[in-house]
Motif scaffolding. Structure first.
Motif, mmCIF file in Angstrom:
data_model
loop_
_atom_site.group_PDB
_atom_site.id
_atom_site.type_symbol
_atom_site.label_atom_id
_atom_site.label_comp_id
_atom_site.label_asym_id
_atom_site.label_seq_id
_atom_site.Cartn_x
_atom_site.Cartn_y
_atom_site.Cartn_z
ATOM 1 N N UNK A 420 0.697 -0.974 -0.182
ATOM 2 C CA UNK A 420 0.570 0.060 -0.267
ATOM 3 C C UNK A 420 0.603 1.753 0.088
ATOM 4 N N UNK A 421 2.150 1.422 0.807
ATOM 5 C CA UNK A 421 2.929 2.436 0.973
ATOM 6 C C UNK A 421 3.642 2.049 -1.130
ATOM 7 N N UNK A 422 3.458 1.508 -1.394
ATOM 8 C CA UNK A 422 4.355 1.589 -2.921
ATOM 9 C C UNK A 422 2.665 2.261 -3.642
ATOM 10 N N UNK A 423 1.893 1.764 -3.586
ATOM 11 C CA UNK A 423 0.828 2.726 -4.096
ATOM 12 C C UNK A 423 0.718 4.296 -3.755
ATOM 13 N N UNK A 424 0.595 4.323 -2.539
ATOM 14 C CA UNK A 424 0.247 5.675 -2.926
ATOM 15 C C UNK A 424 1.760 6.398 -2.476
ATOM 16 N N UNK A 425 2.433 5.849 -3.184
ATOM 17 C CA UNK A 425 4.247 6.733 -3.744
ATOM 18 C C UNK A 425 3.955 7.214 -4.652
ATOM 19 N N UNK A 426 3.731 5.571 -5.683
ATOM 20 C CA UNK A 426 3.598 6.141 -7.029
ATOM 21 C C UNK A 426 2.251 6.680 -7.515
ATOM 22 N N UNK A 427 1.018 6.823 -6.914
ATOM 23 C CA UNK A 427 0.257 7.740 -7.215
ATOM 24 C C UNK A 427 0.802 9.443 -7.027
ATOM 25 N N UNK A 428 1.569 9.398 -5.997
ATOM 26 C CA UNK A 428 1.880 11.236 -5.920
ATOM 27 C C UNK A 428 2.863 11.269 -7.220
ATOM 28 N N UNK A 429 2.905 10.708 -7.703
ATOM 29 C CA UNK A 429 3.917 11.407 -9.350
ATOM 30 C C UNK A 429 2.952 11.058 -10.223
ATOM 31 N N UNK A 430 1.935 11.046 -10.240
ATOM 32 C CA UNK A 430 1.577 10.699 -11.242
ATOM 33 C C UNK A 430 0.898 12.528 -11.898
ATOM 34 N N UNK A 431 1.509 12.501 -12.970
ATOM 35 C CA UNK A 431 0.649 13.562 -13.515
ATOM 36 C C UNK A 431 -0.145 14.244 -14.444
ATOM 37 N N UNK A 432 -0.994 12.347 -14.839
ATOM 38 C CA UNK A 432 -2.115 12.645 -16.062
ATOM 39 C C UNK A 432 -3.633 12.603 -15.103
ATOM 40 N N UNK A 433 -3.833 13.742 -15.616
ATOM 41 C CA UNK A 433 -5.554 13.486 -14.564
ATOM 42 C C UNK A 433 -6.432 12.232 -14.701
ATOM 43 N N UNK A 434 -6.440 11.582 -15.646
ATOM 44 C CA UNK A 434 -6.989 10.554 -15.965
ATOM 45 C C UNK A 434 -6.484 9.617 -15.036
ATOM 46 N N UNK A 435 -5.618 9.107 -15.374
ATOM 47 C CA UNK A 435 -4.568 8.613 -13.870
ATOM 48 C C UNK A 435 -4.856 8.811 -12.774
ATOM 49 N N UNK A 436 -5.264 10.316 -12.157
ATOM 50 C CA UNK A 436 -5.118 10.537 -11.136
ATOM 51 C C UNK A 436 -7.441 10.226 -10.511
ATOM 52 N N UNK A 437 -7.624 10.095 -11.971
ATOM 53 C CA UNK A 437 -9.295 10.421 -11.622
ATOM 54 C C UNK A 437 -9.421 8.809 -11.361
ATOM 55 N N UNK A 438 -8.825 7.417 -11.578
ATOM 56 C CA UNK A 438 -8.767 6.525 -11.189
ATOM 57 C C UNK A 438 -8.269 5.766 -10.311
ATOM 58 N N UNK A 439 -7.337 6.513 -9.874
ATOM 59 C CA UNK A 439 -6.757 6.207 -8.034
ATOM 60 C C UNK A 439 -7.468 7.395 -6.731
ATOM 61 N N UNK A 440 -7.876 9.138 -6.863
ATOM 62 C CA UNK A 440 -8.799 9.252 -6.465
ATOM 63 C C UNK A 440 -9.756 8.772 -5.136
ATOM 64 N N UNK A 441 -10.543 7.883 -5.626
ATOM 65 C CA UNK A 441 -11.652 6.612 -4.757
ATOM 66 C C UNK A 441 -10.331 6.323 -3.374
ATOM 67 N N UNK A 473 3.060 18.404 -8.713
ATOM 68 C CA UNK A 473 2.625 17.782 -9.761
ATOM 69 C C UNK A 473 1.302 17.082 -8.890
ATOM 70 N N UNK A 474 1.553 16.540 -8.309
ATOM 71 C CA UNK A 474 -0.011 15.718 -7.431
ATOM 72 C C UNK A 474 -0.801 16.424 -7.876
#
Length: 617
Positions: A420-441, A473-474
Motif C-alpha cells: 500500500x505504501x508503494x501504491x501511494x508513493x507511485x500515485x503521488x507522481x501521477x501527472x495525468x488527470x485521467x490516471x489521478x481520476x482512477x485512484x482518487x477514490x 504535480x499531484x
C-alpha cells in the motif's frame, strides 16, 4: 377578464417570501412593483449612494462586488439584492452590475416597509444569509417542518439517575454487589470526579467469571479504560452513531468535564424499536450470513423512517454508513470464526462513500485489506478467503460488487503494508488527470475493523502524497480533475438539464453537484494536511486550521447539506413508489425556495472551482 397584474401575482405567489403573504398583501405587493429592463454591464447600484428600492430579479442575473473588486454574491430569477443598504438605511456598500440582459422589478421603500410590518415571516426572510438559505430550503420542506423527535432529543433527558462510581481498588465482588443493589448494569471507576474507566455486567461475565478470577481482583484490572463519552446535551443521534459504530452498550455523559449521567442501549431502544441502533444490535446477534441478509432487508424501511422521524435529510447518509459498517464487521467476524485466527495483524479498509460516511440506498462496495509485512509465507491465501466471504456477503446484503473491481478480492487492493505504501508513493507522481481520476477514490479511506495502527500508517502515506517532492504535480492533477466538472447552470441562471434518454429534463444531482463538491474539498484537505474522510469533517478541520475562510467553509457546508438532502429525499420518494434508486432529480418536483437554493449551491461550487484554477494554474 384577468387582472393586468395577474402575471405579476402569479410569479410572486411562487417566489419566497411573497409566497407566504395573504392574498390582499400579495395584491398590494404586485401593484407596488415597477418593471425596468437593463442591458448586461449596467451598474444598478454604486458604492456610497443611497438605495430606497427593493430590487427583484425577474429574469437575468446580477453580481455584487466590494470596493476591492471581490465577488460578494450573484443573484438570479426570484432573488433580491441591495438589501443591506435598504434594510439599514445606509449608503450602498457593494457595487451591483448586471452580468446578463435583465428584467428587474423595483419596489419603493414605503411599500417594502409596509409588507415587513404586516408579515413577520416576510421580514425574517430578508435577514437570512446565503448559508442559511442553502440549509433552510430543505428545513422549510414538509419533512423539515415536522417536530424534532427521538433523534434530536438531548441525551440528558434519558439519564434518569446520577451515575454510580467506585474507586479503582474496589474488589470486583463488591462492585457486583453495588450494581445489584442499585439495579444498574454498569459502574464508573474513578474518584474525585475523574473518569478512569467503566465496569459493565459484560465485563464481569467475560473478564471475571469466564476467566475464573478471584473475587478480590480490583476493578482496575477488568474495567474498560478511557471509555468513550459524549456531551450530555448531544442529540440521541450522536449516541446511536457512536454506540452502533463501536459496538458498545454504555455511554457516560459529561458536562464541563464532569460525568453527569449514563445512557445504555436499553434507554435508546425504549424510544423506538425500529431505529438504527436496533438494527445494528440485531446485525451483531446474527450467527449466519443468511441472518445478516435478512436483517438488511429492513434497511429501506428504516431509510424512510429516518426522514419521517424529523431527522435532517443530510444526516441520513451517516446513519446508513454506520449500518454498512456494522454489516461489514459482522460478516468479517463470521468469516473469521470459520477461517480461524489471522496469520498476522491486518485491517479492513473502506473507500469512497462508505469511508466518507455518505452512503444512501443501493450503493456498491469499495474496500481493501492491508496486513503486516511480517506475515508468514502463504498468508495472502487466508486474506483472500476472508475477502471473498465478506464481499459475497456484502453483495447478498445489497452492497453490490464494485463494477471497477475496487474490492479486497482483487489482489492489487489486498496488500501488505509495504504494498500500500508503494501504491501511494507511485500515485503521488501521477501527472495525468485521467490516471489521478482512477485512484482518487483511495484518498477517501477509513478503517472498519482490525489493526488501527496499519490504517494510521496508510493515512500517513496519503498525507505524504500532498507533501512530498511531487506535491505540486499531484495536487494540480487532482485540482484539474475537480475543476473540470460542468456546473449545470446556463444563461439567466437556468438549469442545464439532460435533453434525451430515460431521464430527460432532469439533473443528475450526484454527478452535477455532490461529486465536484467532494472532489474539490478532497483537494483542499490534502493541500491542508487533513486526512479525515468525511466531507463535512474535512471542511470543519480546514476552517479550524485556518486553511479555509470560515465564510467559504459555511457556504461549502451549506451546499453539501442541501445537495445531500435533496438526493436522500429523491431516493426516499423512489423507494415509496417502488422504483429503483437513481440520482436524476426533476427540479419541477421541488419548491421554488429549493430551486433557488440549488442554484446558489451550484454557484458556490463554481466559485470554489474557479479558486482551484487560480491556485493550481
Amino acid at each position: 377578464m384577468d387582472s393586468p397584474l395577474a402575471d405579476v401575482e402569479g410569479f410572486l405567489a411562487q417566489t419566497p417570501p411573497f409566497d407566504g403573504l395573504a392574498p390582499p398583501q400579495l395584491r398590494r405587493a404586485a401593484a407596488a412593483f415597477e418593471a425596468v429592463y437593463r442591458r448586461s454591464g449596467t451598474e444598478v447600484l454604486r458604492i456610497g449612494e443611497a438605495n430606497d428600492t427593493l430590487w427583484l430579479v425577474r429574469r437575468g442575473a446580477v453580481e455584487t462586488r466590494d470596493g476591492a473588486g471581490n465577488l460578494v454574491g450573484r443573484y438570479g430569477e426570484g432573488e433580491s439584492f441591495g438589501l443591506q443598504s435598504l434594510l439599514g438605511a445606509r449608503p450602498v456598500r457593494f457595487r451591483a452590475v448586471l452580468i446578463e440582459d435583465s428584467l428587474l422589478w423595483c419596489m419603493p421603500r414605503a411599500a417594502f416597509d409596509d409588507l415587513r410590518a404586516a408579515s413577520r415571516a416576510f421580514d425574517d426572510f430578508y435577514i437570512r444569509s446565503l448559508e442559511q438559505r442553502l440549509v433552510g430550503a430543505l428545513e422549510g420542506s414538509a419533512a423539515g417542518k415536522q417536530t424534532a423527535t427521538l433523534f434530536l432529543t438531548p441525551l440528558s433527558q434519558l439519564a434518569r439517575r446520577a451515575p454510580i462510581s467506585v474507586p479503582r481498588v474496589t474488589p470486583v465482588a463488591e462492585a457486583a454487589r453495588a450494581m445489584s443493589a442499585h439495579g444498574v448494569s454498569s459502574l464508573l471507576v474513578g474518584e474525585g470526579g475523574e473518569l478512569e474507566g467503566i465496569l459493565t455486567d459484560r465485563d464481569l461475565r467475560n473478564r471475571v467469571l469466564a476467566q475464573g478470577r478471584d473475587p478480590s481482583t480490583p476493578v482496575s484490572e477488568v474495567m474498560t479504560s478511557a471509555p468513550l463519552t459524549l456531551d450530555a446535551d448531544s442529540p440521541v443521534l450522536s449516541a446511536i452513531v457512536a454506540m452502533a459504530g463501536r459496538g458498545i452498550h454504555h455511554l457516560p455523559l459529561v458536562r464541563e468535564g464532569a460525568v453527569v449521567g449514563m445512557v445504555t442501549t436499553r434507554d435508546l431502544l425504549s424510544l423506538q424499536t425500529h431505529h438504527p441502533l436496533y438494527l445494528a444490535a440485531q446485525i451483531q446477534k446474527q450467527d449466519t450470513r443468511e441472518g445478516v441478509v435478512d436483517v438488511c432487508r429492513r434497511i429501506p424501511q428504516l431509510f424512510e423512517l429516518l426522514l419521517a422521524s424529523g431527522l435532517r435529510a443530510e444526516e441520513v447518509p451517516k446513519v446508513m454508513s454506520t449500518l454498512a459498517d456494522a454489516v461489514t464487521r459482522r460478516l468479517i467476524h463470521l468469516a473469521q470464526a470459520r477461517l480461524g485466527p489471522a496469520p498476522a495483524p491486518w485491517a479492513w479498509l473502506a473507500f469512497g462513500s462508505q469511508a466518507r460516511e455518505e452512503q444512501s440506498l443501493r450503493t456498491d462496495q469499495d474496500n481493501g485489506i492491508v496486513y503486516a509485512d511480517d506475515a508468514p509465507a502463504g498468508a495472502d491465501a487466508w486474506y483472500a478467503a476472508l475477502a471473498r466471504e465478506v464481499s459475497d456477503g456484502l453483495d447478498a446484503c445489497g452492497y453490490v460488487y464494485c463494477p471497477g473491481g475496487i474490492m479486497a478480492t482483487t489482489p492489487e487492493w489486498r496488500q501488505p503494508l509495504s504494498g500500500w505504501l508503494r501504491h501511494f508513493a507511485r500515485w503521488a507522481t501521477l501527472p495525468d488527470p485521467t490516471a489521478v481520476l482512477r485512484v482518487s477514490i483511495f484518498f477517501d479511506l477509513r478503517g472498519i475493523d482490525g489493526d488501527a495502527g496499519l490504517v494510521a500508517r496508510i493515512r500517513e502515506a496519503m498525507a505524504d502524497c500532498a507533501g512530498g517532492r511531487g506535491r505540486a504535480v499531484f495536487l494540480s492533477a487532482l485540482a484539474r480533475q475537480a475543476a473540470q466538472y460542468d456546473v449545470p447552470l446556463g444563461f439567466f441562471r437556468q438549469f442545464v438539464l439532460q435533453r434525451q434518454g430515460e431521464h430527460r429534463d432532469t439533473l443528475e444531482i450526484k454527478a452535477a453537484g455532490l461529486l465536484p463538491l467532494t472532489d474539490l474539498v478532497r483537494v483542499r484537505a490534502l493541500q491542508g494536511g487533513v486526512t479525515v474522510a468525511s466531507t463535512r469533517e474535512r471542511i470543519a478541520a480546514l476552517v479550524a486550521r485556518g486553511a479555509m475562510d470560515r465564510a467559504e467553509g459555511d457556504r461549502l457546508d451549506g451546499a453539501y447539506r442541501l445537495l445531500c438532502g435533496l438526493r436522500v429525499r429523491l431516493h426516499a420518494d423512489l423507494a415509496r413508489r417502488g422504483e429503483a434508486p437513481h440520482n436524476h432529480l426533476d427540479v419541477r418536483r421541488i419548491g421554488h425556495a429549493e430551486r433557488s437554493a440549488l442554484r446558489d449551491a451550484f454557484l458556490v461550487i463554481r466559485e470554489a472551482q474557479d479558486a482551484l484554477k487560480q491556485d493550481f494554474p
